[in-house]
Scaffold this active site. Structure first.
Site, PDB file in Angstrom:
ATOM      1  N   SER A 541      36.376  44.422  51.710  1.00 49.86           N
ATOM      2  CA  SER A 541      35.532  43.080  51.245  1.00 49.86           C
ATOM      3  C   SER A 541      34.172  42.294  52.110  1.00 49.86           C
ATOM      4  O   SER A 541      33.295  42.935  52.751  1.00 49.86           O
ATOM      5  CB  SER A 541      36.278  42.251  50.501  1.00 49.86           C
ATOM      6  OG  SER A 541      35.383  41.014  50.327  1.00 49.86           O
ATOM      7  N   HIS A 656      38.883  45.053  42.360  1.00 48.97           N
ATOM      8  CA  HIS A 656      38.364  44.562  43.868  1.00 48.97           C
ATOM      9  C   HIS A 656      39.361  44.772  44.858  1.00 48.97           C
ATOM     10  O   HIS A 656      39.233  45.344  45.939  1.00 48.97           O
ATOM     11  CB  HIS A 656      37.722  42.935  43.881  1.00 48.97           C
ATOM     12  CG  HIS A 656      37.017  43.230  45.178  1.00 48.97           C
ATOM     13  ND1 HIS A 656      36.448  43.150  45.966  1.00 48.97           N
ATOM     14  CD2 HIS A 656      37.958  41.869  46.015  1.00 48.97           C
ATOM     15  CE1 HIS A 656      36.004  42.860  47.098  1.00 48.97           C
ATOM     16  NE2 HIS A 656      37.222  42.007  47.185  1.00 48.97           N
TER      17      HIS A 656
END
Length: 685
Positions: A541, A656
C-alpha cells in the site's frame, strides 16, 4: 522511455480498466510466469502448507469482541475457509474448548446464494443484542452489501418485511434503536464525495424506503466522508455527525433534538471522544487555548458540559516527551487506561478521575521487545474488566484477563509455529540525512552475528500508522528458519513518536520518509548485518510506494524488492478509487507547486531504462477498490518495456489485503519468502 511524464502520454492507461478482459488476460499471463518460477517447487508447497496449517489451526487464539455478557468472534479454519461468526459467554470462553454458538456460517451462505462472500463485519444492536447489521463484500472489496440479521432466529430479515438492506457500496450504517439507523451510502447522483465515500448522512426508519430517509447532514464533494452516530450510554445519550474535510481533519457536531448542530470547537486535526461526563482530546498539533500551550501528542480532559458552556481549563492527563508517545487509550466503567510507546516499546497505565483531579499509576508489566495491547473494554456493561494481549517477534501471543486493581489471569496462549531457539531481537538506531535518529528492530539467530547474511527489511512510513513488535509465524517459517534476518523499521510517517513523527514528513517533506528507510539500509550494511546484494525490502500500500521509490531512487542499496498493492503513479493516484482522500498526505498533483515535489519521487514517472534495478516482485488484487490495481499493472508493463527484471502477480480477488481467505493468504506469504530465498540466498549459487 524514461518514466511516464504525463498521463495523456501514458501508453498503459488501458491497464486501469480493472475487469477488462484484455487487462485480465495480461495479468493471467504474468501470473503463469510467477507460479512456474516461484510456486511450483516442493519447497514452496511445503511452506504454503505450513502457513495454511497455522492459519487454519484451532490452536490459535480466537480473539473476542466483548458486548456485555457476550464475546463475539469471527473464525476461519480449514473446514470454514470463508468463516464463522459466533459468540459465547466469558465463562465458556475461559475453557480450553469453548462451546461456541454459531450465528452465521459464511461458507454455507455463499453456497446457498451463489455469491463470493467475504466477511466485512457486524454491528450488534445494544443492549438487546437481538439484531445485527452484517457487512459482506464480493471478493474482499471495500464496497460492501449490508443486511439486517436476526440473531435469535439466525436469519436475515427480508427488506420486504422491513429489514434494513443496502446494496453494494462504501456505506456507513449505524444503529440508533431497533427501528432506526443512521445511513450514508450511494443515494444516487451527487451523494458521494470525490473519494467515493458518503457525502450525506440520513436518518432511516424501519418500513420506509431509503428514498424517504431524512437528511441530517450534508458535506461537499471535496470532503472525504460524512457520517452520523449515536452514543447510547444511559443518561448521556448523544447524537453526533462528523465531516471529514480531508484524511486528517474532521469537524464534529452534536445533533440536537430539534435538528440543529452544535459544533465542538476543538482543532479539526485532533481526535475527540467522550464518555459520560468527560471529553477527551488527543492533539495532533500544538494548541494554545485558555492561556495554556499544549504540545502535539498530549491527551486533554475536561468536563463535557462545562466545555459546552465555554470552559477551556483542560487537564493534560498525558504529555509526551522526546522518547514517549500515546499509542492508545480506552475507558473501563471507572478508569481510563493508557498504552504508551517508549522507543517503540509499550508501557501501560491506569488513570482515575476524582474530585481533586486525575491520579495515575502503572497498570501492568509489559515485556521488552514486545507489544502489549489492552482490549475488550466495555464500560457500559463490563465494569472495570479488560483483556491484555502481548506478543513479540519470537514470542507467540498470550491473552490475559484482568480488572483494574486485580491480577491478570492467562486465558489463552498460542503455540509457536516455527523454531525460534537461538533467535534474538535487538533494537538499533540509524541517522537519517537530516540527523534524525530512526529506530529499527533486527531479528536474527545469534549465530548470524558477525557474519553478513540475507536480510529483509519491511517498512510503511505513512498515515501515522505505528509498527510495533508482533509474532509472525509466516516470516519465521519462510525466512528466519532458513537462516535469514528480518528487520522491522520505524521510519517517519508513522506514529511511533507521536503525531509529529508523521506530520513532519507530509507533502513537501515526503522525501524524508525515503531517506529514513535508505539510512537504515546503509546502517545494516555498516554494522555488518548484511550486504547490499543480500538485502531485500518489502512493503504494501503506502509501503508499496516506499518500495517503488527504493527501486527507482536507491536501487544500489538492495538485492531484491517486493512491492505489494502499491501506489506508484503519483500523477494519477488522486483520480483512482479512494486516492482523492490521500491528498492531505501526499499533495495534489494537479497543483504545479505540489506536483513539483511529488514528481521527484513518483516511481512511475522516474523509471529509467538505463538504470540497473534489483529484481522486483509486484503483487496486487483485481478486487482492491482502495488502491487501484492499475498502479502495479502499469509499473510492471513499463519495467517490462524497459527490459528490467521483474515479476508480477495479481490475485483476481482479495481486496486491499490481497487475499480473500486463508488459502490465498498462505499462497501470498509463501510467494514472498520463496522470491526472497531465490533472489537473496540462492543467487550466484
Amino acid at each position: 522511455m524514461a518514466g511516464v511524464e504525463q498521463s495523456v502520454n501514458d501508453p498503459y492507461l488501458w491497464l486501469e480498466e480493472v475487469t477488462d478482459e484484455r487487462a485480465l488476460d495480461w495479468a493471467r499471463a504474468h501470473n503463469d510466469v510467477v507460479v512456474a518460477r516461484f510456486a511450483a517447487s516442493e519447497r514452496f508447497t511445503d511452506l504454503e502448507g505450513r502457513i495454511l496449517d497455522m492459519l487454519d489451526t484451532d490452536a490459535k487464539i480466537a480473539y473476542p469482541s466483548r458486548r456485555g455478557r457476550w464475546l463475539y468472534n469471527y473464525w476461519r479454519d480449514a473446514a470454514h475457509p470463508r468463516g464463522l461468526w459466533r459468540r459465547t459467554t466469558f465463562a465458556e470462553y475461559a475453557k480450553d474448548a469453548p462451546d461456541w454458538d454459531v450465528l452465521i456460517d459464511l461458507d454455507a451462505l455463499a453456497t446457498a446464494e451463489d455469491e463470493n462472500w467475504v466477511w466485512g463485519g457486524a454491528g450488534v444492536l445494544r443492549p438487546e443484542q437481538s439484531r445485527a447489521l452484517i457487512s459482506m463484500s464480493r471478493g474482499g472489496a471495500d464496497a460492501k452489501v449490508v443486511r439486517e440479521f436476526d440473531i435469535e432466529t439466525r436469519e436475515f430479515i427480508d427488506p420486504a418485511d422491513g429489514g434494513f438492506h443496502l446494496p453494494e457500496a462504501k456505506s456507513d450504517l449505524r444503529w440508533i434503536d431497533i427501528d432506526t439507523v443512521y445511513v450514508g451510502t450511494d443515494f444516487g447522483p451527487d451523494s458521494l464525495t470525490d473519494s467515493g465515500y458518503p457525502r450525506i448522512a440520513k436518518r432511516w426508519r424501519r418500513g420506509t424506503p431509503l428514498t424517504e430517509a431524512e437528511t441530517v447532514f450534508e458535506g461537499t464533494a471535496d470532503d472525504v466522508a460524512v457520517s452520523a452516530g449515536y452514543d447510547r450510554t444511559p443518561g448521556y445519550e448523544r447524537h453526533f455527525v462528523g465531516r471529514s474535510t480531508d484524511f486528517f481533519n474532521e469537524e464534529v457536531y452534536l445533533l440536537e433534538d430539534d435538528g440543529s448542530l452544535r459544533y465542538l470547537d476543538v482543532p479539526t486535526d485532533a481526535s475527540e471522544s467522550w464518555y459520560k461526563d468527560w471529553l477527551l482530546i488527543l492533539l495532533k498539533s500544538a494548541w494554545e487555548v485558555g492561556g495554556t500551550n499544549y504540545p502535539a501528542g498530549a491527551l486533554l480532559a475536561i468536563d463535557f458540559e462545562k466545555f459546552l458552556s465555554g470552559a477551556r481549563e483542560f487537564e493534560a492527563v498525558f504529555t509526551p516527551d522526546a522518547r514517549t508517545s500515546l499509542h492508545g487509550y480506552g475507558w473501563t466503567e471507572n478508569h481510563l487506561l493508557l498504552i504508551t510507546l517508549e522507543d517503540v516499546q509499550t508501557k501501560l497505565y491506569v488513570l482515575t478521575p476524582g474530585p481533586d483531579g486525575w491520579t495515575g499509576q502503572p497498570l501492568a508489566d509489559a515485556p521488552p521487545m514486545a507489544t502489549t495491547s489492552v482490549m475488550n473494554l466495555d464500560p457500559l456493561e463490563g465494569g472495570d474488566e479488560f483483556m491484555l494481549t502481548t506478543s513479540g517477534f519470537t514470542n507467540p501471543a498470550t491473552l490475559l484477563a484482568s480488572a483494574v486493581g486485580g491480577q491478570a489471569e492467562k486465558l489463552k496462549q498460542e503455540p509457536g509455529f516455527f523454531d525460534a531457539s537461538g533467535i534474538e531481537t535487538e533494537q538499533f538506531f540509524a541517522k537519517s540525512d537530516d540527523g534524525t535518529m530512526v529506530p529499527y528492530f533486527v531479528i536474527r539467530h545469534r549465530d548470524r552475528k558477525g557474519t553478513p547474511g540475507p536480510t529483509v527489511m519491511s517498512g510503511y512510513g505513512g498515515f501515522e500508522v505505528s509498527r510495533t513488535p508482533a509474532y509472525s509465524g509466516a516470516s519465521g517459517m519462510g525466512w528466519l528458519e532458513r537462516g535469514g534476518t528480518w528487520v522491522m523499521t520505524n521510519i517517519r510517517g508513522g506514529g511511533e513518536y507521536g503525531p509529529e513523527w508523521h506530520t513532519s514528513v507530509q507533502k513537501a517533506n515526503r522525501h524524508k520518509v525515503y531517506e529514513d528507510f535508505a539510512a537504515i539500509a546503509k546502517d545494516l550494511v555498516a554494522r555488518g548485518i548484511t550486504t547490499a546484494e543480500q538485502l531485500g525490502a518489502v512493503g504494501g500500500s503506502n509501503g508499496g510506494l516506499l518500495m517503488g521509490v527504493m527501486l527507482t531512487r536507491y536501487p544500489e542499496l538492495f538485492g531484491a524488492i517486493v512491492c505489494q498493492v502499491p501506489l506508484l503513479d503519483m500523477k494519477r493516484y488522486h483520480l483512482l478509487l479512494a486516492g482523492a482522500s490521500w491528498v492531505a498526505e501526499y499533495g495534489d498533483p494537479d497543483k504545479p507547486e505540489e506536483w513539483e515535489y511529488i514528481s521527484k519521487y513518483s516511481p512511475y514517472q522516474n523509471t529509467d531504462a538505463d538504470a540497473v534495478y534489483p529484481p522486483i516482485l509486484l503483487t496486487t488484487s483485481t478486487r482492491d477498490d482502495r488502491v487501484h490495481p492499475g498502479h502495479a499493472r502499469k509499473m510492471a508493463a513499463l519495467l517490462e518495456e524497459q527490459g528490467h527484471t521483474f515479476w508480477y502477480h495479481e490475485n483476481i480477488e482479495g481486496g486491499h489485503g490481497g487475499a480473500a481467505d486463508n488459502k490465498q493468504s498462505a499462497f501470498q506469504a509463501g510467494l514472498i519468502y520463496e522470491f526472497f530465498t531465490q533472489m537473496l540466498m540462492e543467487r550466484g549459487e
